[in-house]
Write an enzyme that holds these catalytic residues in place. Sequence first.
Site, PDB file in Angstrom:
ATOM      1  N   THR A  18      37.753  39.573  34.521  1.00  0.00           N
ATOM      2  CA  THR A  18      37.959  40.087  32.620  1.00  0.00           C
ATOM      3  C   THR A  18      37.507  39.688  32.164  1.00  0.00           C
ATOM      4  O   THR A  18      37.114  39.933  30.763  1.00  0.00           O
ATOM      5  CB  THR A  18      38.932  39.479  32.694  1.00  0.00           C
ATOM      6  N   SER A  42      37.819  41.584  41.723  1.00  0.00           N
ATOM      7  CA  SER A  42      38.665  42.193  41.535  1.00  0.00           C
ATOM      8  C   SER A  42      39.811  42.446  41.810  1.00  0.00           C
ATOM      9  O   SER A  42      40.321  44.046  41.648  1.00  0.00           O
ATOM     10  CB  SER A  42      38.183  43.338  39.916  1.00  0.00           C
ATOM     11  N   ASN A  45      45.267  40.340  44.336  1.00  0.00           N
ATOM     12  CA  ASN A  45      46.119  38.442  44.876  1.00  0.00           C
ATOM     13  C   ASN A  45      47.041  38.948  44.998  1.00  0.00           C
ATOM     14  O   ASN A  45      48.276  38.491  45.738  1.00  0.00           O
ATOM     15  CB  ASN A  45      44.866  37.245  44.906  1.00  0.00           C
ATOM     16  N   CYS A  46      47.560  39.073  43.747  1.00  0.00           N
ATOM     17  CA  CYS A  46      49.074  39.099  43.798  1.00  0.00           C
ATOM     18  C   CYS A  46      49.717  40.448  44.539  1.00  0.00           C
ATOM     19  O   CYS A  46      50.941  40.052  44.649  1.00  0.00           O
ATOM     20  CB  CYS A  46      49.258  39.713  41.769  1.00  0.00           C
ATOM     21  N   ASN A 280      26.704  25.389  26.796  1.00  0.00           N
ATOM     22  CA  ASN A 280      27.220  26.242  27.067  1.00  0.00           C
ATOM     23  C   ASN A 280      27.464  26.400  28.830  1.00  0.00           C
ATOM     24  O   ASN A 280      27.613  28.016  29.510  1.00  0.00           O
ATOM     25  CB  ASN A 280      24.792  26.038  27.473  1.00  0.00           C
ATOM     26  N   GLY A 285      40.837  30.544  34.260  1.00  0.00           N
ATOM     27  CA  GLY A 285      41.558  30.438  35.530  1.00  0.00           C
ATOM     28  C   GLY A 285      42.472  29.702  36.039  1.00  0.00           C
ATOM     29  O   GLY A 285      42.703  27.468  35.509  1.00  0.00           O
ATOM     30  N   ASP A 286      42.672  29.149  37.336  1.00  0.00           N
ATOM     31  CA  ASP A 286      43.553  28.216  38.243  1.00  0.00           C
ATOM     32  C   ASP A 286      42.695  27.052  38.205  1.00  0.00           C
ATOM     33  O   ASP A 286      43.043  26.060  38.516  1.00  0.00           O
ATOM     34  CB  ASP A 286      43.731  29.094  40.289  1.00  0.00           C
ATOM     35  N   LYS A 445      75.680  42.682  21.737  1.00  0.00           N
ATOM     36  CA  LYS A 445      75.848  40.963  21.459  1.00  0.00           C
ATOM     37  C   LYS A 445      74.714  41.281  22.951  1.00  0.00           C
ATOM     38  O   LYS A 445      75.085  41.113  23.990  1.00  0.00           O
ATOM     39  CB  LYS A 445      76.727  40.647  22.126  1.00  0.00           C
TER      40      LYS A 445
HETATM   41  P1  FAD Z   1      40.568  33.832  41.489  1.00  0.00           P
HETATM   42  O1  FAD Z   1      41.476  35.679  41.298  1.00  0.00           O
HETATM   43  O2  FAD Z   1      41.153  33.627  43.031  1.00  0.00           O
HETATM   44  O3  FAD Z   1      39.229  33.750  41.507  1.00  0.00           O
HETATM   45  C1  FAD Z   1      38.883  33.005  42.089  1.00  0.00           C
HETATM   46  C2  FAD Z   1      37.424  34.169  42.950  1.00  0.00           C
HETATM   47  O4  FAD Z   1      36.605  32.895  42.905  1.00  0.00           O
HETATM   48  C3  FAD Z   1      37.352  33.833  44.728  1.00  0.00           C
HETATM   49  O5  FAD Z   1      37.502  35.074  44.854  1.00  0.00           O
HETATM   50  C4  FAD Z   1      36.633  33.324  45.083  1.00  0.00           C
HETATM   51  O6  FAD Z   1      35.590  33.683  45.795  1.00  0.00           O
HETATM   52  C5  FAD Z   1      34.963  32.738  44.125  1.00  0.00           C
HETATM   53  N1  FAD Z   1      34.801  31.886  44.414  1.00  0.00           N
HETATM   54  C6  FAD Z   1      34.936  30.396  44.482  1.00  0.00           C
HETATM   55  N2  FAD Z   1      33.995  29.471  44.670  1.00  0.00           N
HETATM   56  C7  FAD Z   1      32.568  30.491  44.384  1.00  0.00           C
HETATM   57  C8  FAD Z   1      31.707  29.911  44.017  1.00  0.00           C
HETATM   58  N3  FAD Z   1      31.227  29.202  44.993  1.00  0.00           N
HETATM   59  N4  FAD Z   1      30.315  31.059  44.481  1.00  0.00           N
HETATM   60  C9  FAD Z   1      30.869  32.312  43.691  1.00  0.00           C
HETATM   61  N5  FAD Z   1      32.507  33.208  43.984  1.00  0.00           N
HETATM   62  C10 FAD Z   1      32.992  31.642  44.004  1.00  0.00           C
HETATM   63  N6  FAD Z   1      50.213  34.888  40.105  1.00  0.00           N
HETATM   64  C11 FAD Z   1      50.844  35.639  38.781  1.00  0.00           C
HETATM   65  O7  FAD Z   1      50.846  35.511  38.144  1.00  0.00           O
HETATM   66  N7  FAD Z   1      52.289  36.851  39.599  1.00  0.00           N
HETATM   67  C12 FAD Z   1      51.644  36.714  41.281  1.00  0.00           C
HETATM   68  O8  FAD Z   1      52.138  37.577  41.747  1.00  0.00           O
HETATM   69  C13 FAD Z   1      50.399  36.092  41.909  1.00  0.00           C
HETATM   70  N8  FAD Z   1      50.588  36.295  42.950  1.00  0.00           N
HETATM   71  C14 FAD Z   1      49.760  35.570  44.311  1.00  0.00           C
HETATM   72  C15 FAD Z   1      49.740  36.250  45.120  1.00  0.00           C
HETATM   73  C16 FAD Z   1      48.891  35.567  46.227  1.00  0.00           C
HETATM   74  C17 FAD Z   1      48.630  35.659  47.438  1.00  0.00           C
HETATM   75  C18 FAD Z   1      47.739  34.457  45.635  1.00  0.00           C
HETATM   76  C19 FAD Z   1      46.681  33.863  46.238  1.00  0.00           C
HETATM   77  C20 FAD Z   1      47.556  34.901  44.280  1.00  0.00           C
HETATM   78  C21 FAD Z   1      48.882  35.364  43.181  1.00  0.00           C
HETATM   79  N9  FAD Z   1      48.494  34.469  41.868  1.00  0.00           N
HETATM   80  C22 FAD Z   1      49.535  35.105  41.345  1.00  0.00           C
HETATM   81  C23 FAD Z   1      48.081  33.753  41.401  1.00  0.00           C
HETATM   82  C24 FAD Z   1      47.025  34.800  40.548  1.00  0.00           C
HETATM   83  O9  FAD Z   1      45.975  35.039  41.630  1.00  0.00           O
HETATM   84  C25 FAD Z   1      45.584  33.538  40.302  1.00  0.00           C
HETATM   85  O10 FAD Z   1      45.975  33.037  39.003  1.00  0.00           O
HETATM   86  C26 FAD Z   1      44.603  33.886  39.475  1.00  0.00           C
HETATM   87  O11 FAD Z   1      43.970  34.772  40.149  1.00  0.00           O
HETATM   88  C27 FAD Z   1      43.386  33.753  39.458  1.00  0.00           C
HETATM   89  O12 FAD Z   1      42.672  33.995  38.986  1.00  0.00           O
HETATM   90  P2  FAD Z   1      41.313  33.227  38.952  1.00  0.00           P
HETATM   91  O13 FAD Z   1      40.109  33.407  38.318  1.00  0.00           O
HETATM   92  O14 FAD Z   1      41.242  31.555  38.233  1.00  0.00           O
HETATM   93  O15 FAD Z   1      40.762  32.346  40.195  1.00  0.00           O
END
Ligand code: FAD
Length: 584
Positions: A18, A42, A45-46, A280, A285-286, A445
């Site tokens: 994003t 992209s 995962n959900c 910088n 995210g998570d 209501k």
């Molecule tokens: P992610 O989307 O997890 O992306 C992180 C990426 O970073 C990964 O692909 C990883 O491989 C990459 N990475 C990590 N370290 C490195 C590195 N050193 N070098 C290169 N790449 C790296 N959320 C909801 O709101 N509703 C839902 O229904 C929901 N269902 C889910 C179901 C499942 C099975 C899972 C796993 C998650 C779910 N989530 C849901 C949570 C949601 O997917 C995450 O909150 C969201 O994807 C977080 O985004 P992010 O960019 O922080 O991490």
Amino acid sequence: MSAKKRILIIGGVAGGATCAARIRRLCEHCEIVIFEMGSYVSFANCGLPYFIGDVIVEEDKLLVATPELFKNRFKIQVCTDTEVISIDRDTKSIVVNDKKSDQNRVEQYDALVLSTGASAVWPEISGIDLPGIYALRTIPDSRKIRSALNNIKNVVVMGAGYLGLELAENLVKRGIDVTLLQSSNQILPMLDKEMSSFIEKHITKQGINCRLNSQVTSFKQNQDQRLTITLSNDETMITDAVMISVGVKPRAELAIQAGLEMGEHGGVRVNEHMQTNDPNIWAVGDMVEVRHVITEKWYLFPLAGPANKQGRIAAAHIVGHEFAGESTNMSYRGVQGTSVCGLFDLTVATTGVNEKQLKAAHFTDYEKVYLHPSNHVGYYPGAKPIHIKLIYNSQNGKVLGAQALGESGVARRIDVISSFIQMNATVYDLEEAELCYAPQFGATKDPVNLAGMIAANQLRDNHPLARWEELMESHVQVVDGPEQDDAEQLLALILDDPYNQAQIVDVRTVAEYQNKHIPNAINVPLDSLRERLDELSREREVWVVCGVGQRAYNATRILQQNGFKVKNLSGGMQTYHSYLDTQP
Ligand code: FAD
């Protein structure tokens, strides 16, 4: 625009992808590179639990965007199978490992975004790494699990949060016997227990063997490859496979290695622009900690919506920060815990704080109402109840949180309340909310209005509420008495007993009362209440109960205006049963 800048993004899924796309929309001239250690960017995962359950059948559908799309549409370079292994803040560079060739190389940045997500918590239990024990995070994980399922009859799911329950549901849909183990005394810890107990009953009816207070102490592999699980009470169970779903933790190793400021929960600390303590470097995210809009405490909230919003905000700030000129007037407001889950035709959703959080924070200035309205008017076919708990500040009426569950219309109501919370609104605002209405969609209501009205009436002191836990703690324990329909004798017993805080008056019909009632409740149907006021004592409070709280509200008004000290047991017998289910 100054010279072309180089923006590197680590992690190419929700937050990272994003952020990259948004940067491009704001800045046509900078260079953007995404490094993703997995083979996909992209991806959804959900959607993975539903891929396990064959609801989503084609794997391709999980790929929201591909590296080619990023290249062609956004002029963004995506390096998949490329892991970033270190960050050097002094030289503004990262070392990346091309996993296919196992070659390392150095990449320079002007701005760096971390969106490395979270990893599954892998509890330290003997045998946890045995074959047949899985966690679901990625597409390859889901492939592995799907292929294992072909030879599987039963599965133990460890952890009863949203993901554990979604997995359990999808496994049941594939005809697999599921046992759900939860170490605490309730499923769905984001809810209060009287709300989660409803879901517990529901999933049990669907065939899930739900085991609370169950801690696994070891896994062992049997000769036939099946697994023996031992619980802390020495009980054992044999299963074909185990899904670990006991939570996630920020994947913050890189941030720690780079010496970025970390928070108390193991996430990266960022400001409202998602910028770390290094000007910088941004993180989203998570992996980041976020402020809760109500408690103002730092918090981990690993869900997709926040990750996406944070990615946009980081992008705006990077572009403004690096190139000056574009508006950077965006900042993250914090999280309020809005989430939703669908479980076997039931939706459960929540926003804001729950009562457990308020108690943990020693916040006592709150009140709560329970209500069970229909999703739409009863005369239109197919009306279904929505069970709602609304929590608000008892001093100023500010909405603090809501939880709801039901078959239809749940997410809409929680979304409305969530928006009001974000705007710092009060129950008086909910009362006045103008929401769309036609018979098949709601009521004049709406449930949201009703929640606001009940709460606002309570604050105006024309509808006092009793708390169910007070009843559980005192009244219900006094059960040795005369037959419950001997009202006179019963009233005498209640008034004699110092533990009884109040006389419980059940204002439902005689038939409803006889079907099931609270021990020691006196039955005075609402329609005869005005004529039978003399049968009630004025010495003790009257706590009124009915089916869902509405008749009791009318009774409360009658009694109040006739000089009684009176309270409504909010949510009526529906809520009583939920509370009973929470009792050990
Ligand atoms: P992610 O989307 O997890 O992306 C992180 C990426 O970073 C990964 O692909 C990883 O491989 C990459 N990475 C990590 N370290 C490195 C590195 N050193 N070098 C290169 N790449 C790296 N959320 C909801 O709101 N509703 C839902 O229904 C929901 N269902 C889910 C179901 C499942 C099975 C899972 C796993 C998650 C779910 N989530 C849901 C949570 C949601 O997917 C995450 O909150 C969201 O994807 C977080 O985004 P992010 O960019 O922080 O991490």
